[in-house]
Design a protein around this motif. Sequence first.
Motif, PDB file in Angstrom:
ATOM      1  N   GLN A   1       0.828  -1.210   0.000  1.00 41.21           N
ATOM      2  CA  GLN A   1       0.000   0.000   0.000  1.00 41.21           C
ATOM      3  C   GLN A   1       0.863   1.262   0.000  1.00 41.21           C
ATOM      4  OE1 GLN A   1      -2.266  -0.975   3.525  1.00 41.21           O
ATOM      5  NE2 GLN A   1      -3.998  -1.734   2.323  1.00 41.21           N
ATOM      6  N   THR A   2       1.906   1.282   0.791  1.00 46.46           N
ATOM      7  CA  THR A   2       2.789   2.450   0.880  1.00 46.46           C
ATOM      8  C   THR A   2       3.484   2.714  -0.445  1.00 46.46           C
ATOM      9  OG1 THR A   2       3.114   2.057   3.237  1.00 46.46           O
ATOM     10  CG2 THR A   2       4.739   3.459   2.132  1.00 46.46           C
ATOM     11  N   LEU A   3       3.964   1.662  -1.081  1.00 47.04           N
ATOM     12  CA  LEU A   3       4.620   1.808  -2.381  1.00 47.04           C
ATOM     13  C   LEU A   3       3.687   2.482  -3.379  1.00 47.04           C
ATOM     14  CD1 LEU A   3       7.325   1.071  -3.746  1.00 47.04           C
ATOM     15  CD2 LEU A   3       6.243  -1.060  -4.469  1.00 47.04           C
ATOM     16  N   LEU A   4       2.443   2.055  -3.395  1.00 49.59           N
ATOM     17  CA  LEU A   4       1.471   2.650  -4.310  1.00 49.59           C
ATOM     18  C   LEU A   4       1.119   4.080  -3.928  1.00 49.59           C
ATOM     19  CD1 LEU A   4      -0.859  -0.398  -4.949  1.00 49.59           C
ATOM     20  CD2 LEU A   4       0.714   0.664  -6.581  1.00 49.59           C
ATOM     21  N   LEU A   5       0.969   4.340  -2.634  1.00 52.57           N
ATOM     22  CA  LEU A   5       0.636   5.688  -2.193  1.00 52.57           C
ATOM     23  C   LEU A   5       1.744   6.693  -2.505  1.00 52.57           C
ATOM     24  CD1 LEU A   5      -1.091   4.836   1.184  1.00 52.57           C
ATOM     25  CD2 LEU A   5      -2.163   6.001  -0.767  1.00 52.57           C
ATOM     26  N   GLU A   6       2.973   6.219  -2.612  1.00 51.29           N
ATOM     27  CA  GLU A   6       4.109   7.101  -2.869  1.00 51.29           C
ATOM     28  C   GLU A   6       4.482   7.185  -4.347  1.00 51.29           C
ATOM     29  OE1 GLU A   6       7.101   5.467  -0.280  1.00 51.29           O
ATOM     30  OE2 GLU A   6       6.244   6.444   1.483  1.00 51.29           O
ATOM     31  N   CYS A   7       3.687   6.571  -5.226  1.00 53.69           N
ATOM     32  CA  CYS A   7       4.053   6.583  -6.641  1.00 53.69           C
ATOM     33  C   CYS A   7       3.171   7.549  -7.433  1.00 53.69           C
ATOM     34  CB  CYS A   7       3.987   5.174  -7.231  1.00 53.69           C
ATOM     35  SG  CYS A   7       2.354   4.591  -7.674  1.00 53.69           S
ATOM     36  N   ASP A   8       3.634   7.816  -8.648  1.00 54.45           N
ATOM     37  CA  ASP A   8       2.914   8.717  -9.553  1.00 54.45           C
ATOM     38  C   ASP A   8       2.164   7.974 -10.650  1.00 54.45           C
ATOM     39  OD1 ASP A   8       3.965  11.317  -8.500  1.00 54.45           O
ATOM     40  OD2 ASP A   8       5.860  10.357  -9.026  1.00 54.45           O
ATOM     41  N   GLY A   9       2.392   6.673 -10.750  1.00 50.40           N
ATOM     42  CA  GLY A   9       1.738   5.880 -11.778  1.00 50.40           C
ATOM     43  C   GLY A   9       2.126   4.423 -11.650  1.00 50.40           C
ATOM     44  N   VAL A  10       1.389   3.581 -12.360  1.00 48.67           N
ATOM     45  CA  VAL A  10       1.575   2.135 -12.267  1.00 48.67           C
ATOM     46  C   VAL A  10       1.684   1.542 -13.669  1.00 48.67           C
ATOM     47  CG1 VAL A  10       0.508  -0.029 -11.502  1.00 48.67           C
ATOM     48  CG2 VAL A  10       0.312   2.015 -10.080  1.00 48.67           C
ATOM     49  N   LEU A  11       2.587   0.600 -13.791  1.00 46.09           N
ATOM     50  CA  LEU A  11       2.788  -0.151 -15.027  1.00 46.09           C
ATOM     51  C   LEU A  11       2.496  -1.610 -14.689  1.00 46.09           C
ATOM     52  CD1 LEU A  11       3.943   0.038 -17.949  1.00 46.09           C
ATOM     53  CD2 LEU A  11       6.190  -0.405 -16.933  1.00 46.09           C
ATOM     54  N   ILE A  12       1.528  -2.207 -15.374  1.00 46.53           N
ATOM     55  CA  ILE A  12       1.123  -3.584 -15.091  1.00 46.53           C
ATOM     56  C   ILE A  12       1.341  -4.443 -16.320  1.00 46.53           C
ATOM     57  CG2 ILE A  12      -0.814  -5.104 -14.528  1.00 46.53           C
ATOM     58  CD1 ILE A  12      -2.071  -2.755 -12.989  1.00 46.53           C
ATOM     59  N   ALA A  13       1.984  -5.592 -16.119  1.00 41.61           N
ATOM     60  CA  ALA A  13       2.099  -6.625 -17.142  1.00 41.61           C
ATOM     61  C   ALA A  13       1.584  -7.911 -16.512  1.00 41.61           C
ATOM     62  CB  ALA A  13       3.536  -6.782 -17.610  1.00 41.61           C
ATOM     63  N   CYS A  14       0.507  -8.434 -17.063  1.00 41.47           N
ATOM     64  CA  CYS A  14      -0.186  -9.545 -16.418  1.00 41.47           C
ATOM     65  C   CYS A  14      -0.518 -10.638 -17.430  1.00 41.47           C
ATOM     66  CB  CYS A  14      -1.464  -9.012 -15.774  1.00 41.47           C
ATOM     67  SG  CYS A  14      -2.379 -10.237 -14.838  1.00 41.47           S
ATOM     68  N   PRO A  15      -0.192 -11.890 -17.099  1.00 43.66           N
ATOM     69  CA  PRO A  15      -0.556 -12.978 -18.002  1.00 43.66           C
ATOM     70  C   PRO A  15      -2.038 -13.309 -17.901  1.00 43.66           C
ATOM     71  CG  PRO A  15       0.428 -13.881 -16.036  1.00 43.66           C
ATOM     72  CD  PRO A  15       0.515 -12.375 -15.913  1.00 43.66           C
TER      73      PRO A  15
ATOM     74  N   VAL B   1      -5.719  -3.375  -2.138  1.00 43.57           N
ATOM     75  CA  VAL B   1      -5.643  -1.917  -2.263  1.00 43.57           C
ATOM     76  C   VAL B   1      -6.917  -1.287  -2.825  1.00 43.57           C
ATOM     77  CG1 VAL B   1      -3.134  -1.838  -2.366  1.00 43.57           C
ATOM     78  CG2 VAL B   1      -4.428  -2.081  -4.485  1.00 43.57           C
ATOM     79  N   VAL B   2      -7.967  -2.073  -2.976  1.00 42.45           N
ATOM     80  CA  VAL B   2      -9.228  -1.545  -3.518  1.00 42.45           C
ATOM     81  C   VAL B   2      -9.713  -0.328  -2.725  1.00 42.45           C
ATOM     82  CG1 VAL B   2     -11.704  -2.027  -3.748  1.00 42.45           C
ATOM     83  CG2 VAL B   2     -10.039  -3.633  -4.656  1.00 42.45           C
ATOM     84  N   GLY B   3      -9.714  -0.401  -1.440  1.00 40.90           N
ATOM     85  CA  GLY B   3     -10.256   0.694  -0.632  1.00 40.90           C
ATOM     86  C   GLY B   3      -9.222   1.660  -0.100  1.00 40.90           C
ATOM     87  N   THR B   4      -8.009   1.611  -0.610  1.00 43.45           N
ATOM     88  CA  THR B   4      -6.954   2.482  -0.100  1.00 43.45           C
ATOM     89  C   THR B   4      -7.195   3.924  -0.544  1.00 43.45           C
ATOM     90  OG1 THR B   4      -5.397   0.640  -0.169  1.00 43.45           O
ATOM     91  CG2 THR B   4      -4.462   2.843   0.029  1.00 43.45           C
ATOM     92  N   VAL B   5      -7.448   4.790   0.408  1.00 45.88           N
ATOM     93  CA  VAL B   5      -7.686   6.200   0.121  1.00 45.88           C
ATOM     94  C   VAL B   5      -6.376   6.837  -0.332  1.00 45.88           C
ATOM     95  CG1 VAL B   5      -8.385   8.409   1.116  1.00 45.88           C
ATOM     96  CG2 VAL B   5      -9.555   6.305   1.802  1.00 45.88           C
ATOM     97  N   GLY B   6      -6.455   7.612  -1.412  1.00 48.52           N
ATOM     98  CA  GLY B   6      -5.285   8.290  -1.941  1.00 48.52           C
ATOM     99  C   GLY B   6      -4.809   7.709  -3.258  1.00 48.52           C
ATOM    100  N   LEU B   7      -5.439   6.634  -3.703  1.00 52.21           N
ATOM    101  CA  LEU B   7      -5.035   6.021  -4.969  1.00 52.21           C
ATOM    102  C   LEU B   7      -6.007   6.345  -6.110  1.00 52.21           C
ATOM    103  CD1 LEU B   7      -3.871   2.487  -3.770  1.00 52.21           C
ATOM    104  CD2 LEU B   7      -2.487   4.516  -4.256  1.00 52.21           C
ATOM    105  N   GLU B   8      -6.970   7.196  -5.850  1.00 55.64           N
ATOM    106  CA  GLU B   8      -7.943   7.552  -6.878  1.00 55.64           C
ATOM    107  C   GLU B   8      -7.237   8.211  -8.054  1.00 55.64           C
ATOM    108  OE1 GLU B   8      -7.986   8.870  -3.738  1.00 55.64           O
ATOM    109  OE2 GLU B   8      -9.409   7.511  -2.813  1.00 55.64           O
ATOM    110  N   ASN B   9      -7.674   7.884  -9.253  1.00 51.43           N
ATOM    111  CA  ASN B   9      -7.158   8.461 -10.509  1.00 51.43           C
ATOM    112  C   ASN B   9      -5.669   8.206 -10.736  1.00 51.43           C
ATOM    113  OD1 ASN B   9      -9.668   9.605 -11.373  1.00 51.43           O
ATOM    114  ND2 ASN B   9      -9.409  11.061  -9.700  1.00 51.43           N
ATOM    115  N   LEU B  10      -5.117   7.193 -10.112  1.00 49.35           N
ATOM    116  CA  LEU B  10      -3.720   6.825 -10.323  1.00 49.35           C
ATOM    117  C   LEU B  10      -3.550   6.386 -11.779  1.00 49.35           C
ATOM    118  CD1 LEU B  10      -1.042   6.428  -8.730  1.00 49.35           C
ATOM    119  CD2 LEU B  10      -1.759   4.063  -8.362  1.00 49.35           C
ATOM    120  N   PRO B  11      -2.660   7.024 -12.547  1.00 48.57           N
ATOM    121  CA  PRO B  11      -2.476   6.642 -13.949  1.00 48.57           C
ATOM    122  C   PRO B  11      -1.863   5.244 -14.076  1.00 48.57           C
ATOM    123  CG  PRO B  11      -1.359   8.728 -13.478  1.00 48.57           C
ATOM    124  CD  PRO B  11      -1.826   8.162 -12.172  1.00 48.57           C
ATOM    125  N   VAL B  12      -2.439   4.448 -14.985  1.00 47.62           N
ATOM    126  CA  VAL B  12      -2.020   3.063 -15.159  1.00 47.62           C
ATOM    127  C   VAL B  12      -1.807   2.761 -16.637  1.00 47.62           C
ATOM    128  CG1 VAL B  12      -2.685   0.644 -14.832  1.00 47.62           C
ATOM    129  CG2 VAL B  12      -3.352   2.348 -13.136  1.00 47.62           C
TER     130      VAL B  12
END
Length: 177
Positions: free
Chosen positions: A64-78, A95-106
């Motif tokens: 959760q902390t890693l995501l809260l401190e980032c500016d965006g997410v890159l996902i590669a999923c099989p 992390v579904v309900g983690t406040v502060g991750l709204e509109n995080l660019p992915v």
Amino acid sequence: MPTLKFVAISGSLRAASANTALLRAAVALAPAGTEIVVYDGVGKLPHFNPDLEAAPDAEVVRWQTLLLECDGVLIACPEYAHGVPGAFKNALDWVVGTVGLENLPVALINCAPRAVHAQAALAEIIATMGWAIVAPASVTIPVARKGVALAGTACEPQFAGPLRLALQTLADAANLG
């Protein structure tokens, strides 16, 4: 301009995963002013249980902390059986309900063109979470089953070019947000 921090997440637990190799190539190809951290704890997270949300274990807090401190997410999923792998879905559930991750660019990076079902399911999950999929940064880079090593992925123009462009597009979206 301040440094952007992206978290790269592989949906695969495989040691020789093409998805993970693609994300490690992204680290090597990151645009200037961008840092990419590959999260390696998907398999370490406990099974999601809403009863544990009030006092999550250390790996959940790190995630959760890693995501809260980032500016965006890159996902590669099989894709497994036309869906998102269970361990990766579990990571997202934490992390579904983690406040502060709204509109995080992915950016959703697909390394297997035939994996359309998982990509669609993943897009639905990400949208439901309130994260913002950056469509122009979400690309298919067909490295799965090609036996391409990390070095090959980062060096070969047919792979590096689209990945570099996706990363720059994600960076541009994060700077606008």
